[in-house]
Design a protein around this motif. Structure first.
Motif, PDB file in Angstrom:
ATOM      1  N   THR A   1      -9.842   3.207  -5.958  1.00  0.00           N
ATOM      2  CA  THR A   1      -8.388   3.290  -6.070  1.00  0.00           C
ATOM      3  C   THR A   1      -7.871   2.070  -6.810  1.00  0.00           C
ATOM      4  O   THR A   1      -8.551   1.042  -6.890  1.00  0.00           O
TER       5      THR A   1
ATOM      6  N   SER B   1      -1.912  -1.258  -4.969  1.00  0.00           N
ATOM      7  CA  SER B   1      -0.459  -1.091  -4.870  1.00  0.00           C
ATOM      8  C   SER B   1       0.170  -2.406  -4.436  1.00  0.00           C
ATOM      9  O   SER B   1      -0.333  -3.057  -3.510  1.00  0.00           O
ATOM     10  N   SER B   2       1.252  -2.799  -5.084  1.00  0.00           N
ATOM     11  CA  SER B   2       2.037  -3.905  -4.537  1.00  0.00           C
ATOM     12  C   SER B   2       2.777  -3.379  -3.318  1.00  0.00           C
ATOM     13  O   SER B   2       2.995  -2.167  -3.171  1.00  0.00           O
TER      14      SER B   2
ATOM     15  N   LYS C   1       4.020   9.666  -1.100  1.00  0.00           N
ATOM     16  CA  LYS C   1       5.266  10.342  -1.458  1.00  0.00           C
ATOM     17  C   LYS C   1       5.158  11.837  -1.184  1.00  0.00           C
ATOM     18  O   LYS C   1       6.093  12.465  -0.659  1.00  0.00           O
TER      19      LYS C   1
ATOM     20  N   GLU D   1       5.775  -3.539  -2.727  1.00  0.00           N
ATOM     21  CA  GLU D   1       7.005  -2.878  -3.172  1.00  0.00           C
ATOM     22  C   GLU D   1       6.751  -1.451  -3.622  1.00  0.00           C
ATOM     23  O   GLU D   1       7.621  -0.590  -3.512  1.00  0.00           O
ATOM     24  N   ASP D   2       5.547  -1.206  -4.161  1.00  0.00           N
ATOM     25  CA  ASP D   2       5.252   0.099  -4.746  1.00  0.00           C
ATOM     26  C   ASP D   2       4.662   1.097  -3.758  1.00  0.00           C
ATOM     27  O   ASP D   2       4.507   2.278  -4.096  1.00  0.00           O
ATOM     28  N   VAL D   3       4.308   0.639  -2.557  1.00  0.00           N
ATOM     29  CA  VAL D   3       3.652   1.536  -1.614  1.00  0.00           C
ATOM     30  C   VAL D   3       4.443   2.823  -1.371  1.00  0.00           C
ATOM     31  O   VAL D   3       3.871   3.922  -1.359  1.00  0.00           O
TER      32      VAL D   3
ATOM     33  N   GLU E   1       6.067   4.510  -3.311  1.00  0.00           N
ATOM     34  CA  GLU E   1       5.952   5.393  -4.476  1.00  0.00           C
ATOM     35  C   GLU E   1       4.523   5.867  -4.709  1.00  0.00           C
ATOM     36  O   GLU E   1       4.261   6.567  -5.688  1.00  0.00           O
ATOM     37  N   HIS E   2       3.598   5.474  -3.852  1.00  0.00           N
ATOM     38  CA  HIS E   2       2.221   5.961  -3.992  1.00  0.00           C
ATOM     39  C   HIS E   2       2.248   7.485  -3.998  1.00  0.00           C
ATOM     40  O   HIS E   2       2.881   8.107  -3.138  1.00  0.00           O
TER      41      HIS E   2
END
Length: 401
Positions: free
Chosen positions: A317, A320-321, A332, A323-325, A327-328
């Motif tokens: 994989t 992910s930052s 999502k 902040e971006d989790v 939007e994974h």
């Protein structure tokens, strides 16, 4: 969601008295609430310490508190007063479980040790999370996450490469012990269901995290006398793999994975040189194996490697930052983060209960409560009339939200 909805989880109909604070206990009781239990959170008139931990719009409703206190009603009362203690004595006979992380000596001083509670309700499971087991010399010591990470050897393992202990930057000792507490409560409830017998349950943090770490890191010390060093070498060599345009975690695991990876990379000779077909030889060479991955990975982009690994069914994989989790793509798609309309805090976004029950779905049916939000409601259910409730509030024995 702002108005409560009926719980649908498998624990619907179970009442839990929550005398916990900070993270360990509240996470456990929130999970019980997610799974359908009715949870009544007993707080002091000044509230749970974690109400002001993290980011907040309004004092007393900070992000960490919001993360571990949904699906609960808040009753704020001073248990050090006779009148406040009387409220709890009226609540205990209505409960199936009492969960606390107040140190046992503190509960005894309040008059709510296991024996006192058993006299009030012989069918109530009494579950206590302690820092240290009560049969050891550290039984009276206070404990927080960092204390347990340090004492259990976890911080030593995390910082081993740097030559100094380091804490995992997450409250892992609290949260792991909290989930162990959930399991212990459920086991005790099952025993009660089968036999009619309630019992005292103790879940000590140090012992729980020590057992957690020992699974793989006992190493040679799993044998007596030891036949090698403690630790698990493979984990010591795990690192993100550098790609042409970033980083990824690339984890061929089986012999078939390793053969496929080195063949795809055009380095078939490494299959024999590193002995990846035999797990014992592969583990003995693990530093060279991971060094080979680190040397090969920069030849392609992260996206290219992910496509390869998906085709070859190799675990992999991107990173992910934090902040971006949300939007994974997978998270999502499964609706991991759910919106909530809180009556005082406005729009919130919460990680939903991750466990799926096919017949009795877990869910969020109550917003995280304001301090004392349900004090008057619960006291009225216990038979207190409005004048009595007002008098207790006037004398600051209770706090109404």
């Amino acid at each position: 969601m702002s108005a409560p909805t009926p719980p649908t989880g498998p624990l619907a109909g179970i009442r839990v008295l929550d005398l916990t604070a900070v993270v360990l206990g509240p996470l456990a009781t929130q999970t019980l609430g997610d799974w359908g239990a009715e949870v009544i959170k007993i707080e002091t008139p000044t509230g749970d310490l974690v109400r002001n931990s993290g980011v907040f719009r309004n004092r007393g409703m900070a992000s960490v508190f919001l993360g571990v206190n949904r699906n609960k009603r808040s009753v704020a009362l001073d248990l050090k007063t006779p009148e406040g203690a009387a409220v709890l004595r009226r609540l205990i006979p209505t409960a199936d479980v009492l969960v606390t992380n107040i140190r046992p000596a503190g509960m005894a001083r309040l008059g709510f040790g296991p024996e006192e509670c058993k006299a009030l309700n012989p069918r109530m499971v009494f579950a206590v999370a302690t820092g240290f087991g009560q049969d050891g010399p550290h039984r009276a010591r206070p404990a927080f996450d960092e204390i347990i990470q340090a004492a259990s050897g976890l911080a030593d393992i995390v910082g081993e490469e740097e030559g100094q202990p380091r804490f995992v930057p997450s409250l892992v000792a609290d949260k792991i012990t909290g989930m162990a507490l959930v399991s212990a409560v459920l086991a005790a409830l099952l025993h009660r269901e089968r036999t009619g017998e309630a019992q005292l349950v103790e879940v000590p943090m140090l012992e729980t995290i020590t057992a957690f770490v020992a699974v793989e890191h006992q190493g040679g010390h799993a044998f007596d006398p030891p036949i090698g060093e403690p630790g698990y070498a493979r984990l010591r060599h795990r690192k993100p793999a550098p790609t042409k345009d970033g980083w990824m975690t690339l984890l061929p695991y089986t012999a078939a994975h390793w053969r496929a990876f080195f063949t795809e990379a055009g380095r078939e000779e490494l299959i024999e040189q590193l002995g990846v077909n035999d797990p014992v030889t592969r583990n003995a060479n693990i530093d060279r194996v991971y060094a080979a991955v680190a040397a090969i990975a920069p030849g392609r982009t992260t996206a290219e490697w992910l496509a390869v690994c998906e085709r070859l069914d190799i675990p992999a994989t991107g990173f992910s930052s934090i902040e971006d989790v949300p939007e994974h793509p997978h998270l999502k798609a499964v609706g991991m983060f759910q919106p909530m309309d809180h009556p005082s805090e406005g729009a919130l976004r919460m990680a939903r209960p991750p466990t799926r029950f096919a017949a009795t779905p877990a869910g969020i049916h109550r917003h995280p409560p304001r301090l004392g939000e349900h004090t008057a409601e619960v006291l009225a259910e216990l038979g207190y009339d409005p004048a009595e409730i007002a008098a207790l509030a006037e004398r600051k024995i209770i706090r109404r939200g």
